[in-house]
Design a protein around this motif. Structure first.
Motif, PDB file in Angstrom:
ATOM      1  N   GLU A  53       0.632  -1.686   0.256  1.00 38.39           N
ATOM      2  CA  GLU A  53      -0.124   0.256   0.061  1.00 38.39           C
ATOM      3  C   GLU A  53       0.372   1.614   0.143  1.00 38.39           C
ATOM      4  OE1 GLU A  53      -2.701  -0.344   3.189  1.00 38.39           O
ATOM      5  OE2 GLU A  53      -3.823  -1.882   2.530  1.00 38.39           O
ATOM      6  N   ALA A  57       1.036   4.276  -2.946  1.00 34.34           N
ATOM      7  CA  ALA A  57       0.580   5.412  -2.571  1.00 34.34           C
ATOM      8  C   ALA A  57       1.606   6.683  -2.959  1.00 34.34           C
ATOM      9  CB  ALA A  57       0.275   5.801  -0.924  1.00 34.34           C
ATOM     10  N   SER A  58       3.106   6.718  -2.734  1.00 37.57           N
ATOM     11  CA  SER A  58       3.746   6.846  -2.702  1.00 37.57           C
ATOM     12  C   SER A  58       5.077   6.928  -3.591  1.00 37.57           C
ATOM     13  CB  SER A  58       4.648   6.893  -1.136  1.00 37.57           C
ATOM     14  OG  SER A  58       5.215   5.797  -1.534  1.00 37.57           O
ATOM     15  N   LYS A 171      -6.910  -4.507  -3.540  1.00 40.93           N
ATOM     16  CA  LYS A 171      -6.045  -3.524  -3.050  1.00 40.93           C
ATOM     17  C   LYS A 171      -4.430  -4.321  -4.025  1.00 40.93           C
ATOM     18  CE  LYS A 171      -6.828  -2.848   1.580  1.00 40.93           C
ATOM     19  NZ  LYS A 171      -6.209  -2.645   2.722  1.00 40.93           N
ATOM     20  N   GLU A 174      -4.633  -3.260  -7.353  1.00 44.01           N
ATOM     21  CA  GLU A 174      -4.397  -1.835  -7.885  1.00 44.01           C
ATOM     22  C   GLU A 174      -2.889  -1.516  -7.812  1.00 44.01           C
ATOM     23  OE1 GLU A 174      -5.268   2.649  -5.256  1.00 44.01           O
ATOM     24  OE2 GLU A 174      -6.258   0.344  -4.242  1.00 44.01           O
ATOM     25  N   SER A 175      -3.124  -2.589  -7.150  1.00 42.38           N
ATOM     26  CA  SER A 175      -1.053  -2.249  -6.982  1.00 42.38           C
ATOM     27  C   SER A 175      -0.549  -3.193  -8.389  1.00 42.38           C
ATOM     28  CB  SER A 175      -0.358  -3.198  -5.718  1.00 42.38           C
ATOM     29  OG  SER A 175       1.042  -2.949  -5.706  1.00 42.38           O
ATOM     30  N   LYS A 178      -0.638  -0.163 -10.748  1.00 39.45           N
ATOM     31  CA  LYS A 178       0.259   0.919 -10.346  1.00 39.45           C
ATOM     32  C   LYS A 178       1.021   0.726 -11.104  1.00 39.45           C
ATOM     33  CE  LYS A 178       1.659   4.548  -8.487  1.00 39.45           C
ATOM     34  NZ  LYS A 178       1.650   5.216  -6.909  1.00 39.45           N
TER      35      LYS A 178
END
Length: 209
Positions: A53, A57-58, A171, A174-175, A178
Motif C-alpha cells: 500500500e 501511494a507514494s 488492493k 490496484e497495486s 500502478k
C-alpha cells in the motif's frame, strides 16, 4: 393431537430433524473455520500489505527503479498463495450458507404443503387429518424460525468474509495496475530520451558556437 400420525411418520420426522441439526452444526463449523483461516491469513499478509500500500501511494516514476520493481513483484507473489487459501475458505463458507438456505426453503415449503393439506382436509370434513396437518405445519414453522436464526447469523458472517476478500483483491489489483503504469512510464521515458539524444547531437554539430 398426533393420533393420526403413523410410526413411520414420526420416525421420518425424527431422522429429518437429526439430519438437519447435524447439517446446521457442520455448516456453522465450516463458517467458523473459514473465519479463522481468513483472520490468520490477514495477519500473515499484514506486513506485505502495508508495504504494498505504501508503494502504491507514494512511488513516482522517477523513483521506480528495477530494484523497486523486483520488490513489488516479490510482495505480490508472497501474497498470492495465502490469498488463494483465503478464497477457498470463503468459498467453503458460502457453500455452508447455501446449505442452510436450502434447509430454510425446504422447511418453508413443507409448512406451506401442510397448510394446503389442512385446507383440503377441512373441505372434506376430516377433522383428524385437519388436526394432524395443522400440527405438522406448526412443527415446520418452528423449524423455519429456528433455521432462520442460523441463516441470518451465517449470512452476516459470510458477507463480512466476502467483503474483506473483495477489498483485499481490490488492493492487489490496484497495486498491479500502478506497477504496470509505472513500467510503461519508465519505458516511454527511455524511448523519449533515445529520440531526443540524436537531435541533441545534431544541434551540437550544426549550431556549435
Amino acid at each position: 393431537s398426533l393420533d393420526s400420525e403413523t410410526v413411520a411418520d414420526r420416525t421420518q420426522k425424527i431422522l429429518q430433524n437429526l439430519t438437519s441439526a447435524i447439517s446446521e452444526k457442520n455448516s456453522d463449523r465450516q463458517v467458523s473455520e473459514a473465519q479463522l483461516i481468513c483472520e490468520t491469513t490477514m495477519q500473515q499478509m499484514q506486513t506485505n500489505l502495508l508495504l504494498l500500500e505504501a508503494l502504491v501511494a507514494s512511488v513516482e516514476r522517477e523513483e521506480f527503479t528495477s530494484e523497486l520493481m523486483n520488490l513489488w513483484d516479490l510482495l505480490i507473489s508472497e501474497i498470492q498463495e495465502p490469498l488463494t487459501e483465503m478464497r477457498q475458505a470463503v468459498g467453503s463458507a458460502i457453500s455452508a450458507q447455501l446449505r442452510i438456505q436450502w434447509q430454510y426453503n425446504q422447511a418453508e415449503s413443507q409448512a406451506n404443503q401442510w397448510q394446503q393439506r389442512a385446507l383440503i382436509a377441512l373441505q372434506r370434513g376430516d377433522e383428524n387429518l385437519v388436526r394432524h396437518a395443522w400440527v405438522r405445519k406448526q412443527i415446520e414453522l418452528d423449524k423455519v424460525a429456528e433455521v432462520k436464526i442460523d441463516l441470518d447469523d451465517q449470512t452476516v458472517r459470510v458477507e463480512t468474509l466476502n467483503r474483506n476478500l473483495l477489498a483485499l483483491e481490490s488492493k492487489i489489483t490496484e497495486s498491479k495496475s500502478k506497477k504496470e503504469i509505472l513500467k510503461m512510464q519508465v519505458h516511454f521515458a527511455k524511448v523519449q530520451d533515445q529520440i531526443n539524444c540524436p537531435f541533441s547531437q545534431m544541434n551540437n554539430i550544426f549550431f556549435r558556437p
